[in-house]
Design a protein around this motif. Sequence first.
Motif, mmCIF file in Angstrom:
data_model
loop_
_atom_site.group_PDB
_atom_site.id
_atom_site.type_symbol
_atom_site.label_atom_id
_atom_site.label_comp_id
_atom_site.label_asym_id
_atom_site.label_seq_id
_atom_site.Cartn_x
_atom_site.Cartn_y
_atom_site.Cartn_z
ATOM 1 N N ASP A 82 0.835 -1.200 0.000
ATOM 2 C CA ASP A 82 0.000 0.000 0.000
ATOM 3 C C ASP A 82 0.874 1.255 0.000
ATOM 4 O O ASP A 82 1.877 1.319 0.703
ATOM 5 C CB ASP A 82 -0.872 -0.020 1.256
ATOM 6 N N LYS A 110 -5.245 -7.495 2.808
ATOM 7 C CA LYS A 110 -6.253 -7.099 1.826
ATOM 8 C C LYS A 110 -7.510 -6.609 2.528
ATOM 9 O O LYS A 110 -8.135 -5.636 2.108
ATOM 10 C CB LYS A 110 -6.576 -8.255 0.887
ATOM 11 N N HIS A 113 -6.844 -3.078 3.763
ATOM 12 C CA HIS A 113 -6.721 -2.174 2.614
ATOM 13 C C HIS A 113 -8.081 -1.903 1.980
ATOM 14 O O HIS A 113 -8.410 -0.750 1.690
ATOM 15 C CB HIS A 113 -5.772 -2.779 1.574
ATOM 16 N N LYS A 117 -8.455 1.558 4.428
ATOM 17 C CA LYS A 117 -7.653 2.467 3.589
ATOM 18 C C LYS A 117 -8.525 3.088 2.495
ATOM 19 O O LYS A 117 -8.434 4.286 2.238
ATOM 20 C CB LYS A 117 -6.485 1.694 2.972
#
Length: 124
Positions: A82, A110, A113, A117
């Motif tokens: 990332d 994952k 993210h 994120k």
Amino acid sequence: MGKLAGRGLPSRLGAAKSRLPRSQPAQRDAVRDRDEPWRKYYKNARWQRTVRAIRKRDQWTCQQTGVLLTGKHPAPNSPVVDHIIPARDLWLRGEIDRFYDHSNLQLVSKAWHDRHKQSMEKSQ
């Protein structure tokens, strides 16, 4: 072979036909690459080397949650490299040379993210 083989009848176990035309995913990717030009940097050998280096540096551990990243994509515990400052922002600022900068990269899961994120980036 099944019982129907050689009798002029198609196999009942044949591959299912896709409902989408084959050109559609390629067209979608081409449009996305045109609209988001920084995406081309994810498709080269330098990025692959960078990903391997970040995974090794962070010891396959999510830097946000501490979870060991042993899954294979698309598993929630699969590793994702990332950008701390998003690649889109680097491109808009003209700082695309920082795309491969190890100090701007972190290894995350994952699941983290895709949920946390992405919501942070959308709220900016």
